[in-house]
Design a protein around this motif. Structure first.
Motif, PDB file in Angstrom:
ATOM      1  N   ASP A 120       0.825  -1.212   0.000  1.00 27.03           N
ATOM      2  CA  ASP A 120       0.000   0.000   0.000  1.00 27.03           C
ATOM      3  C   ASP A 120       0.859   1.263   0.000  1.00 27.03           C
ATOM      4  O   ASP A 120       0.738   2.115  -0.881  1.00 27.03           O
ATOM      5  CB  ASP A 120      -0.928   0.032   1.223  1.00 27.03           C
ATOM      6  CG  ASP A 120      -2.078  -0.945   1.099  1.00 27.03           C
ATOM      7  OD1 ASP A 120      -2.317  -1.452  -0.019  1.00 27.03           O
ATOM      8  OD2 ASP A 120      -2.737  -1.215   2.116  1.00 27.03           O
ATOM      9  N   TYR A 121       1.718   1.359   0.995  1.00 31.44           N
ATOM     10  CA  TYR A 121       2.497   2.593   1.145  1.00 31.44           C
ATOM     11  C   TYR A 121       3.251   2.984  -0.135  1.00 31.44           C
ATOM     12  O   TYR A 121       3.163   4.139  -0.569  1.00 31.44           O
ATOM     13  CB  TYR A 121       3.458   2.491   2.349  1.00 31.44           C
ATOM     14  CG  TYR A 121       4.347   3.695   2.439  1.00 31.44           C
ATOM     15  CD1 TYR A 121       3.873   4.884   2.982  1.00 31.44           C
ATOM     16  CD2 TYR A 121       5.635   3.667   1.906  1.00 31.44           C
ATOM     17  CE1 TYR A 121       4.663   6.015   3.000  1.00 31.44           C
ATOM     18  CE2 TYR A 121       6.429   4.795   1.920  1.00 31.44           C
ATOM     19  CZ  TYR A 121       5.944   5.970   2.470  1.00 31.44           C
ATOM     20  OH  TYR A 121       6.722   7.089   2.473  1.00 31.44           O
ATOM     21  N   PRO A 122       3.970   2.036  -0.780  1.00 32.81           N
ATOM     22  CA  PRO A 122       4.790   2.465  -1.915  1.00 32.81           C
ATOM     23  C   PRO A 122       3.983   2.945  -3.128  1.00 32.81           C
ATOM     24  O   PRO A 122       4.541   3.568  -4.026  1.00 32.81           O
ATOM     25  CB  PRO A 122       5.576   1.193  -2.294  1.00 32.81           C
ATOM     26  CG  PRO A 122       5.416   0.259  -1.143  1.00 32.81           C
ATOM     27  CD  PRO A 122       4.123   0.598  -0.495  1.00 32.81           C
ATOM     28  N   VAL A 123       2.696   2.665  -3.150  1.00 29.62           N
ATOM     29  CA  VAL A 123       1.876   3.074  -4.300  1.00 29.62           C
ATOM     30  C   VAL A 123       1.578   4.580  -4.235  1.00 29.62           C
ATOM     31  O   VAL A 123       1.243   5.210  -5.239  1.00 29.62           O
ATOM     32  CB  VAL A 123       0.572   2.235  -4.369  1.00 29.62           C
ATOM     33  CG1 VAL A 123      -0.265   2.612  -5.583  1.00 29.62           C
ATOM     34  CG2 VAL A 123       0.902   0.750  -4.417  1.00 29.62           C
ATOM     35  N   GLY A 124       1.749   5.142  -3.053  1.00 28.98           N
ATOM     36  CA  GLY A 124       1.478   6.577  -2.877  1.00 28.98           C
ATOM     37  C   GLY A 124       0.837   6.787  -1.524  1.00 28.98           C
ATOM     38  O   GLY A 124      -0.195   7.442  -1.413  1.00 28.98           O
ATOM     39  N   GLY A 125       1.457   6.196  -0.503  1.00 32.16           N
ATOM     40  CA  GLY A 125       0.883   6.144   0.849  1.00 32.16           C
ATOM     41  C   GLY A 125       0.439   7.496   1.353  1.00 32.16           C
ATOM     42  O   GLY A 125       1.256   8.398   1.531  1.00 32.16           O
ATOM     43  N   PHE A 126      -0.866   7.620   1.600  1.00 32.46           N
ATOM     44  CA  PHE A 126      -1.444   8.898   2.019  1.00 32.46           C
ATOM     45  C   PHE A 126      -2.846   8.612   2.530  1.00 32.46           C
ATOM     46  O   PHE A 126      -3.708   8.201   1.763  1.00 32.46           O
ATOM     47  CB  PHE A 126      -1.481   9.843   0.809  1.00 32.46           C
ATOM     48  CG  PHE A 126      -1.931  11.247   1.114  1.00 32.46           C
ATOM     49  CD1 PHE A 126      -1.594  11.879   2.304  1.00 32.46           C
ATOM     50  CD2 PHE A 126      -2.680  11.968   0.188  1.00 32.46           C
ATOM     51  CE1 PHE A 126      -1.995  13.173   2.567  1.00 32.46           C
ATOM     52  CE2 PHE A 126      -3.085  13.263   0.438  1.00 32.46           C
ATOM     53  CZ  PHE A 126      -2.741  13.869   1.626  1.00 32.46           C
TER      54      PHE A 126
END
Lengths: 453, 187
Positions: free
Chosen positions: A140-146
């Motif tokens: 999740d985080y590396p995809v654009g964690g926000f």
């Protein structure tokens, strides 16, 4: 299990930054307030209290491991028992329930739950990065964690499924900000319109900055006691403490990755997740059958199964059959305007799919506050009378405990004393619910507080 | 409809000046010691860097798949319950899952346009996050949706047919695969 009473509480002023004090000293503000409010001094209370539970979410924000014990020694609680709990945004709610367990089990007669977060030590976007580490760092985080992005995806699905609108979301912001105008503890004091919310900078479509809570520094403390504990506190102070009982707790969980949540059918929903008042209503059954026929699946990414399970358990323990009419007010985890709407549904204040309309109906608004909105219905169960996370701020480890303190003051009828203004006092408040929520709905707690007749 | 972003605030950063001395009373007496209570706090920069060796463990073949332009998923061998995001153990049976190849096409289930983001991703804003449905899979997959205009976000994007694309030079991150509209044609 024996009865547990919520005895006293304190909240530090929530602020964007508190560089004037270290975290221990901010916790002590809340702690001292709670002790003073039952008419004791520090040493009297130290003699009586049996132990503590500490609440803070992130070791990253302070770059300090074992911060809990630093608070414990600062508060003079060593060598009494204590431990730290952590569960993302729900840390405070979990802490409240852990303290409840210490007392309910008979292990302690008086337990203090304290929590804090200092989020100002890093820049806002670094802070967002730390929070996003509370999503799967492999997938999740590396995809654009926000987190605002994660919640915005839930919103687009909610809008698509149910026709929820951004104006409905904005009503939540207007309500919570307007309530907070009368709460001196709130971080933000501003009167807003629906248009102000929509005109504020877009963060993650369709959520704007005013749809989203802010980061804060702050602390809160709550004292819980058994009947024996109450007797000890009252003997020491010579004053009677108003009886507010914690009459039920509930907790639920869901998969860390939103993508992994199930998409269950109608039968599974009715069997495992529907609330008794939903199961018992033919009309509601027909309503849900229609939803499923249109392609609705549960919980998907638009609903929080953990929040539903927490509510279901808490209602069962507290003997609540119809939450909307049997709960006087709710302090819930509105990290986003959208998550308040999703939570109306999870908590059964309305049915799944009706959260948007519920938000604009007026049912969750405060009587006696002018919102500048045309609301069709009268308030039934005010939600976030304090202003919620959106306006009060969200110093994560303190947030769930802050809700406990505000709920206690409501039920004691003491809002005027603590807020120096009685606008937010709900007349004849008998029963309040506090709801604490983590991640994308991973851990959720609901606790019920009740004034004893 | 929402208006355009109007950010009226300069973003803060942690750049600053190195300081080797701070004001302090020249003489310490009762009065000046008491006055220390009125001092504003010292706030200093404190960098913290760390490198991790992060193992993908049992999920590793999934990343190897992306490097070879194959999208894998995990499936319960008995029930057939299929997860597009790797999971070594099925949530409902507790059985060890097996690897299956997922279709290269899917549908947008939900999305957002991030105009802000975590520090690491701020330079990439605005970017589109989407959850993708696959025929034959029971859950979703989080990805970047590329090739749509981030300033024209629309609920109509939900239900859009999309196809997987792969980075030629793998980074061994989940973003080695991303999705574009199925109408985008071949690479």
């Amino acid at each position: 299990m024996r009865p547990v009473y919520c005895v006293s509480g304190g909240v530090s002023k929530f602020a964007k930054a508190r560089p004037d004090k270290t975290f221990q000293a901010v916790i002590k503000e809340a702690y001292d307030y709670a002790i003073r409010d039952i008419g004791l001094d520090f040493q009297q209370f130290t003699e009586i209290v049996d132990g503590s539970v500490a609440s803070y979410f992130s070791d990253h924000f302070s770059r300090q491991l074992m911060a809990g014990i630093m608070a414990q020694d600062y508060l003079g609680l060593c060598p009494k028992p204590g431990h730290r709990v952590e569960g993302g945004g729900a840390t405070g709610g979990i802490c409240f329930q852990e303290a409840w367990k210490q007392v309910a089990s008979g292990y302690m007669d008086v337990c203090v739950a304290y929590g804090f977060e200092t989020m100002s030590h890093v820049e806002t976007w670094k802070g967002n990065e730390f929070i996003a580490l509370a999503s799967d760092v492999s997938f999740d985080y590396p995809v654009g964690g926000f987190y605002s992005g994660y919640y915005a995806m839930m919103v687009t699905r909610h809008m698509k499924e149910f026709g929820t609108t951004v104006e409905q979301l904005a009503h939540v912001s207007v309500k919570n900000y307007m309530n907070a105008v009368y709460n001196p503890y709130a971080q933000k004091h501003q009167r807003l319109t629906v248009q102000d919310v929509r005109n504020s900078p877009m963060v993650a479509w369709p959520l704007t900055r005013l749809d989203i809570c802010v980061m804060s520094d702050g602390a809160a403390a709550v004292i819980l006691a058994s009947e024996d504990g109450l007797a000890k506190l009252e003997k020491a102070s010579g004053k009677r403490i108003p009886r507010v009982k914690v009459s039920g707790i509930g907790k639920g969980t869901d998969a860390m990755r939103m993508a992994d949540r199930p998409h269950d059918d109608y039968d599974k929903f009715m069997k495992s997740y529907a609330l008794p008042h939903e199961v018992g209503s033919k009309e509601t059954q027909a309503y849900y059958k229609k939803l499923w026929a249109k392609g609705f699946r549960y919980p998907g990414v638009h609903s929080f199964r953990a929040g539903r399970m927490a509510s279901k358990q808490a209602y069962k323990n507290a003997g609540i059959a119809d939450p909307l009419t049997e709960i006087s007010f709710v302090e819930l985890h509105d990290a986003y305007t959208s998550s308040e709407i999703q939570t109306y549904e999870d908590m059964g204040l309305c049915r799944y799919g009706e959260g948007g309309a519920f938000a604009t109906s007026g049912k969750a608004f405060m009587p006696g506050v002018k919102y500048g909105l045309k609301l069709k219905e009268k308030p039934i169960c005010p939600v976030n009378p304090s202003g919620g996370l959106i306006a009060c701020g969200h110093p994560v480890g303190a947030t769930g405990l802050m809700q406990g303190v505000f709920a206690l003051w409501q039920l004691q009828g003491m809002i005027k004393k603590h807020f120096k203004d009685e606008t937010l006092q709900i007349k004849n408040a008998k029963r309040g619910a506090i709801h604490s929520h983590a991640g994308t709905g991973t851990y959720v707690t609901v606790s019920i507080l009740e004034k004893e007749a | 409809m929402p208006k355009k972003n109007t950010n009226t605030k300069r973003e803060e950063n942690l750049e600053g000046t190195i300081l080797f001395n701070v004001p302090f009373p020249k003489k310490l007496d009762k009065q000046s010691l008491a006055a220390l209570k009125e001092m504003t706090p010292i706030v200093k920069r404190q960098p913290y860097h760390v490198e991790y060796l992060h193992s993908y463990g049992q999920d590793s073949p999934w990343f190897a798949g992306l490097a070879n332009r194959v999208l894998l998923g995990n499936r319960d061998p008995k029930t057939g319950y299929t997860y597009p995001t790797p999971r070594g153990s099925d949530m409902y049976t507790g059985a060890e899952t097996e690897w299956v190849q997922l279709p290269n096409e899917g549908t947008v289930h939900a999305f957002t346009v991030c105009h802000f983001g975590s520090e690491e991703f701020l330079p990439e804003t605005p970017f589109v996050l989407a959850l993708i449905e696959f025929e034959g899979a029971n859950t979703l997959f989080l990805t970047r949706l590329v090739g749509v205009d981030p300033h024209e976000a629309s609920l109509d994007w939900i239900g859009m047919k999309v196809q997987a694309r792969y980075l030629r030079n793998s980074k061994f991150k989940p973003t080695d695969v991303y999705f574009v509209s199925a109408d985008a044609g071949d690479e």
